[in-house]
Design a protein around this motif. Structure first.
Motif, PDB file in Angstrom:
ATOM      1  N   PRO A  30       0.872  -1.232  -0.188  1.00  0.00           N
ATOM      2  CA  PRO A  30       0.137  -0.128  -0.104  1.00  0.00           C
ATOM      3  C   PRO A  30       0.948   1.267  -0.021  1.00  0.00           C
ATOM      4  N   GLY A  31       0.507   2.064  -0.871  1.00  0.00           N
ATOM      5  CA  GLY A  31       1.283   3.490  -1.216  1.00  0.00           C
ATOM      6  C   GLY A  31       2.854   3.344  -1.251  1.00  0.00           C
ATOM      7  N   GLY A  32       3.235   1.698  -2.024  1.00  0.00           N
ATOM      8  CA  GLY A  32       4.577   1.756  -2.247  1.00  0.00           C
ATOM      9  C   GLY A  32       5.392   1.142  -1.040  1.00  0.00           C
ATOM     10  N   ARG A  33       4.845   1.071   0.113  1.00  0.00           N
ATOM     11  CA  ARG A  33       5.416   0.774   1.342  1.00  0.00           C
ATOM     12  C   ARG A  33       5.559  -1.027   1.322  1.00  0.00           C
ATOM     13  N   GLU A  34       6.717  -1.362   1.683  1.00  0.00           N
ATOM     14  CA  GLU A  34       7.094  -2.902   1.757  1.00  0.00           C
ATOM     15  C   GLU A  34       6.699  -3.508   2.875  1.00  0.00           C
ATOM     16  N   LEU A  35       5.387  -4.119   3.084  1.00  0.00           N
ATOM     17  CA  LEU A  35       5.036  -4.684   4.121  1.00  0.00           C
ATOM     18  C   LEU A  35       5.705  -6.096   4.284  1.00  0.00           C
ATOM     19  N   VAL A  36       5.822  -6.777   3.131  1.00  0.00           N
ATOM     20  CA  VAL A  36       6.506  -7.909   3.048  1.00  0.00           C
ATOM     21  C   VAL A  36       7.764  -7.965   2.037  1.00  0.00           C
ATOM     22  N   VAL A  37       8.919  -8.448   2.582  1.00  0.00           N
ATOM     23  CA  VAL A  37       9.868  -8.713   1.790  1.00  0.00           C
ATOM     24  C   VAL A  37       9.733  -9.872   0.843  1.00  0.00           C
ATOM     25  N   LEU A  38       9.595  -9.602  -0.615  1.00  0.00           N
ATOM     26  CA  LEU A  38       8.955 -10.725  -1.370  1.00  0.00           C
ATOM     27  C   LEU A  38      10.063 -11.948  -1.536  1.00  0.00           C
ATOM     28  N   GLU A  39      11.341 -11.418  -1.168  1.00  0.00           N
ATOM     29  CA  GLU A  39      12.617 -12.347  -1.395  1.00  0.00           C
ATOM     30  C   GLU A  39      12.566 -13.469  -0.334  1.00  0.00           C
ATOM     31  N   GLU A  40      11.659 -13.091   0.879  1.00  0.00           N
ATOM     32  CA  GLU A  40      11.819 -13.881   2.045  1.00  0.00           C
ATOM     33  C   GLU A  40      10.529 -14.630   2.043  1.00  0.00           C
ATOM     34  N   ALA A 175      -7.976 -16.554  10.505  1.00  0.00           N
ATOM     35  CA  ALA A 175      -9.439 -16.960  10.493  1.00  0.00           C
ATOM     36  C   ALA A 175     -10.289 -15.892  10.679  1.00  0.00           C
ATOM     37  N   ALA A 176     -10.057 -14.911  11.472  1.00  0.00           N
ATOM     38  CA  ALA A 176     -10.911 -13.808  11.804  1.00  0.00           C
ATOM     39  C   ALA A 176     -11.242 -13.129  10.604  1.00  0.00           C
ATOM     40  N   LEU A 177      -9.996 -12.790  10.063  1.00  0.00           N
ATOM     41  CA  LEU A 177      -9.993 -11.869   8.823  1.00  0.00           C
ATOM     42  C   LEU A 177     -10.651 -12.616   7.552  1.00  0.00           C
ATOM     43  N   ALA A 178     -10.634 -13.872   7.753  1.00  0.00           N
ATOM     44  CA  ALA A 178     -11.533 -14.548   6.602  1.00  0.00           C
ATOM     45  C   ALA A 178     -12.959 -14.655   6.956  1.00  0.00           C
ATOM     46  N   GLU A 179     -13.292 -14.386   8.279  1.00  0.00           N
ATOM     47  CA  GLU A 179     -14.715 -14.360   8.541  1.00  0.00           C
ATOM     48  C   GLU A 179     -15.256 -12.977   8.433  1.00  0.00           C
ATOM     49  N   GLY A 180     -14.570 -11.681   8.074  1.00  0.00           N
ATOM     50  CA  GLY A 180     -14.788 -10.741   7.454  1.00  0.00           C
ATOM     51  C   GLY A 180     -14.343  -9.464   8.510  1.00  0.00           C
ATOM     52  N   ARG A 181     -13.510 -10.084   9.547  1.00  0.00           N
ATOM     53  CA  ARG A 181     -13.003  -8.945  10.341  1.00  0.00           C
ATOM     54  C   ARG A 181     -12.135  -8.007   9.543  1.00  0.00           C
ATOM     55  N   GLU A 182     -12.003  -6.625   9.532  1.00  0.00           N
ATOM     56  CA  GLU A 182     -11.001  -5.917   8.652  1.00  0.00           C
ATOM     57  C   GLU A 182      -9.789  -5.821   9.173  1.00  0.00           C
ATOM     58  N   GLY A 183      -8.763  -5.815   8.476  1.00  0.00           N
ATOM     59  CA  GLY A 183      -7.269  -5.499   9.091  1.00  0.00           C
ATOM     60  C   GLY A 183      -6.125  -6.472   8.237  1.00  0.00           C
ATOM     61  N   HIS A 184      -4.991  -6.526   8.763  1.00  0.00           N
ATOM     62  CA  HIS A 184      -4.083  -7.207   8.184  1.00  0.00           C
ATOM     63  C   HIS A 184      -3.219  -8.062   9.048  1.00  0.00           C
ATOM     64  N   ALA A 185      -2.555  -9.060   8.513  1.00  0.00           N
ATOM     65  CA  ALA A 185      -1.862  -9.990   9.379  1.00  0.00           C
ATOM     66  C   ALA A 185      -0.520 -10.263   8.419  1.00  0.00           C
ATOM     67  N   PHE A 186       0.550 -10.161   8.910  1.00  0.00           N
ATOM     68  CA  PHE A 186       1.630 -10.483   8.075  1.00  0.00           C
ATOM     69  C   PHE A 186       2.891 -11.033   8.876  1.00  0.00           C
ATOM     70  N   VAL A 187       3.661 -11.598   8.246  1.00  0.00           N
ATOM     71  CA  VAL A 187       5.183 -11.944   8.668  1.00  0.00           C
ATOM     72  C   VAL A 187       6.090 -10.755   8.029  1.00  0.00           C
ATOM     73  N   SER A 188       6.748 -10.259   8.844  1.00  0.00           N
ATOM     74  CA  SER A 188       7.731  -9.257   8.304  1.00  0.00           C
ATOM     75  C   SER A 188       9.293  -9.402   8.353  1.00  0.00           C
ATOM     76  N   HIS A 189       9.907  -9.166   7.371  1.00  0.00           N
ATOM     77  CA  HIS A 189      11.493  -9.465   7.391  1.00  0.00           C
ATOM     78  C   HIS A 189      12.144  -7.943   7.432  1.00  0.00           C
ATOM     79  N   SER A 190      11.342  -6.890   7.275  1.00  0.00           N
ATOM     80  CA  SER A 190      11.901  -5.684   7.494  1.00  0.00           C
ATOM     81  C   SER A 190      11.730  -4.829   8.713  1.00  0.00           C
ATOM     82  N   LEU A 191      10.567  -5.049   9.299  1.00  0.00           N
ATOM     83  CA  LEU A 191      10.586  -4.381  10.658  1.00  0.00           C
ATOM     84  C   LEU A 191      10.947  -5.112  11.690  1.00  0.00           C
ATOM     85  N   THR A 192      11.534  -4.453  12.642  1.00  0.00           N
ATOM     86  CA  THR A 192      12.492  -5.311  13.556  1.00  0.00           C
ATOM     87  C   THR A 192      12.158  -4.674  15.026  1.00  0.00           C
ATOM     88  N   SER A 193      11.531  -3.737  15.106  1.00  0.00           N
ATOM     89  CA  SER A 193      11.252  -3.099  16.538  1.00  0.00           C
ATOM     90  C   SER A 193       9.760  -2.882  16.615  1.00  0.00           C
TER      91      SER A 193
END
Lengths: 265, 379
Positions: A30-40, A175-193
């Motif tokens: 979103p907006g060019g931000r790197e939420l996930v590192v595609l190489e990882e 599972a909650a997102l799949a049931e319609g709750r709005e939001g994101h869940a992700f594994v990040s290799h760029s955020l560390t703090s």
């Protein structure tokens, strides 16, 4: 569902791209931000306006490019809201190294390298790829099944990827997102703090669950929606203010002057 | 924070752009050693650099260098780098370096990638705003092509057509902003085999220079033609990103399409191998040289303006308001004490900011004045 596959050919010029059709919107950045590192090896689920999308990156192929580097597949599945169980299986597979290997192998078998290169070089249109992917994902055998034992946590949170409890909570969030709750869940290799995770969560709509693959976080941390609320820097204490020596006398003098003024008037 | 100075990296995929970034940071940190200025990275950049270093450390531990272990970039990355004066005033010179998948240079590839299609306009805008265009060059591809077929494959492998197109767009815009700096930096990478000044025994520096001049002649011509109204600082900097890795065997692979591709087989030199980056600091040095006057002026003006406004405000506050009762209340109440303490505190902050500004200026000047690496030439 609308599944898409990003991979590459062996020659240098057949770089990573979607084979055949591409998603209309790269919602994973979103907006060019790197939420996930595609190489990882990562997974991202997004639920917005009643639609669920998932991305699983870093799926290992047995193929190598011309430099000998192992090729990685990235799978994007849009309009997944109709099949919440598949969303859970995808997330569980993405968090399981053996599951990732299995899915990567299945993708290799589904689309031989010759076909990949023909589509990427423009010699074929790849219109069959979506159907092949759908058939693969709805067939049994590739997936790691979620055990369903984890409980989702409230609000936005971040936790280390290595924490089994956090992984279970992550699957519950998917599972909650799949049931319609709005939001994101992700594994990040760029955020560390915690601060970085808090900022990312604050910039995304809905609640966000983040598993950090790397970094300083020790356990599950709740994230506020306002960046400043996540890790407010300690306030610098003001230097002690001197008590004015004449403060006590000043009151007396003001009263005296006031009395004098009244008398003169 | 002030708007960052921009630089764009334009090169084909798998040339080693992320490795180059790590080398630039390592070399710059060395050039700044002993100064109260350090290199600071944003979280994503720091994380990328850490992963890169991790791969290299594992390879060193294993004693085998595997170029294939370093994967190519799949998405656009923006590296935020700051030269930062140590302390709490927050003086810094920010840079933003854009790296994107080499394949995006190809319009056909962009048409097939929604991300490329969406991000390319911002990539292009960044390239146009960049004060430096950095062209990483795979030295091994240039130097190891010996047969006519191999030499014929070189332009394609270096992505020359696309590099020329981007250079043209960049130069055109730079020509419209003659007051801003413009640096074109040609950086051959994987040079360890061809030089004898960093642990190797190569004697081919001259041949590498000649080949780069030959192959990038058109790029240089385009930039000169587009920048008729201004000077472009053209720098040639052959870089060792590892220093301890040497090409052992060049393999030319026949592709299904009939063309050739290149695969280098490398090995560590020295036991244990020691990383010895060479000439990578040139990039930060040239960026700082380009912005020295502008940036120091900008920082100075901004600090001076804010400090003088603050001081004026305090002076006004320091004086009692007119009228007997106001004056009386000012001196007899707490306000006089608050103002005095505030002024003292502010004076300390002003002094600290000025001290740090001087330190930042001195460090940047030192960086710029450091002797350029012997390999580096201004063309």
């Amino acid at each position: 569902m609308r599944p898409y596959l990003m991979t590459r050919g062996i020659p240098r010029d057949l770089d990573y791209a979607f084979v055949g059709a591409s998603p209309a919107d790269p919602w994973w950045s979103p907006g060019g931000r790197e939420l996930v590192v595609l190489e990882e090896p990562a997974v991202l689920a997004r639920s917005a306006k009643g639609s669920l999308g998932m991305l699983v990156s870093g799926l290992p192929s047995s193929r190598r490019d011309v430099l000998g580097t192992r090729i990685r597949h990235t799978l994007v599945v849009d309009a997944l809201e109709a099949d919440p169980a598949l969303a859970g299986r995808l997330a569980a597979t993405a968090l399981d190294p053996a599951g990732r290997e299995r899915l990567g192998k299945e993708l290799d078998e589904m689309l031989p390298i010759g076909r990949v290169e023909a589509v990427l070089s423009g010699d074929a249109d790849g219109s069959e790829v979506g159907g092949l992917l759908e058939r693969l994902l709805t067939a049994p055998g590739w997936e790691t099944k979620p055990d369903g034992k984890g409980a989702d946590r409230e609000g936005s949170w971040a936790a280390p990827l290595g924490d089994p409890g956090a992984r279970a909570a992550f699957l519950a969030r998917v599972a909650a997102l799949a049931e319609g709750r709005e939001g994101h869940a992700f594994v990040s290799h760029s955020l560390t703090s915690v601060t970085g995770a808090g900022r990312a969560a604050a910039e995304l709509p809905g609640h966000t669950a983040i598993l950090l693959a790397d970094g300083e976080i020790g356990g599950v941390v709740e994230l506020g929606k306002v960046p400043g609320a996540v890790a407010a820097p300690p306030r610098r204490s003001a230097p002690p203010r001197p008590v004015p020596i004449i403060a006590a006398g000043s009151l007396t003098l003001v009263i005296a002057l006031a009395v004098l003024a009244i008398l003169l008037l | 924070m002030s708007e960052p100075f921009k630089a764009a990296v334009v090169g084909p995929s798998r040339v080693g752009k992320t490795t180059l970034l790590t080398a630039i940071l390592a070399d710059t940190a060395e050039l700044l050693a002993g100064t109260p200025v350090s290199v600071a990275l944003d979280e994503a950049t720091a994380s990328r650099v850490r992963r890169q270093k991790g791969h290299l450390r594992s390879a060193i531990e294993a004693g085998e260098f595997d170029a294939a272990a370093l994967g190519g970039t799949q998405a656009m990355s923006v590296y935020e780098i700051k030269l930062q004066a140590d302390g709490d005033v927050g003086l810094e010179i920010p840079f933003r370096i854009l790296d994107y998948p080499g394949g995006w240079l190809d319009p056909d590839m962009r048409a097939r990638s929604p991300e490329a299609g969406k991000e390319w306009p911002s990539c292009e805008a960044h390239i146009k705003d960049s004060i430096m265009l950095l062209l990483p060059i795979d030295a091994a591809v240039l130097m190891e092509a010996s047969t006519p077929a191999q030499r014929a494959a070189v332009p394609e492998l270096l992505g020359l057509v696309d590099v020329e197109a981007v250079a043209e767009r960049w130069a055109k815009i730079r020509n419209q902003h003659p007051a801003e700096p413009a640096v074109l930096l040609l950086a051959p990478l994987k040079c360890e085999k061809y030089f004898s000044d960093n642990g190797g025994a190569g004697q081919e520096a001259g041949r590498l220079r000649k080949l780069v001049r030959e192959k990038y002649k058109e790029v240089l011509r385009i930039v000169a033609a587009e920048c008729k109204d201004r000077m472009v600082h053209v720098v040639y900097a052959p870089i060792d990103t590892y220093g301890c890795v040497e090409l052992m065997e060049a393999e030319w692979l026949r592709l299904g399409s009939g063309g050739l591709d290149f695969r280098g087989h490398y090995r560590f030199r020295g036991r244990p191998p020691t990383i010895s980056v060479k000439a990578a600091g040139t990039i930060m040095q040239e960026l700082c040289r380009a912005i020295l006057d502008t940036e120091i002026g900008r920082t100075t003006e901004s600090i001076d303006a804010s400090l003088s406004a603050y001081t004026r405000l305090l002076e006004r506050k320091a004086a009692p308001k007119g009228g007997f009762l106001n004056t009386l209340s000012y001196y007899l109440g707490n306000e006089v004490w608050e103002n005095r303490a505030g002024r003292q505190r502010t004076q300390q902050e002003i002094a600290r900011a000025q001290r740090q500004r001087e330190q930042l200026r001195e460090a940047v000047e030192k960086l710029v004045a450091s002797p350029s690496d012997d390999r580096v030439e201004v063309w």
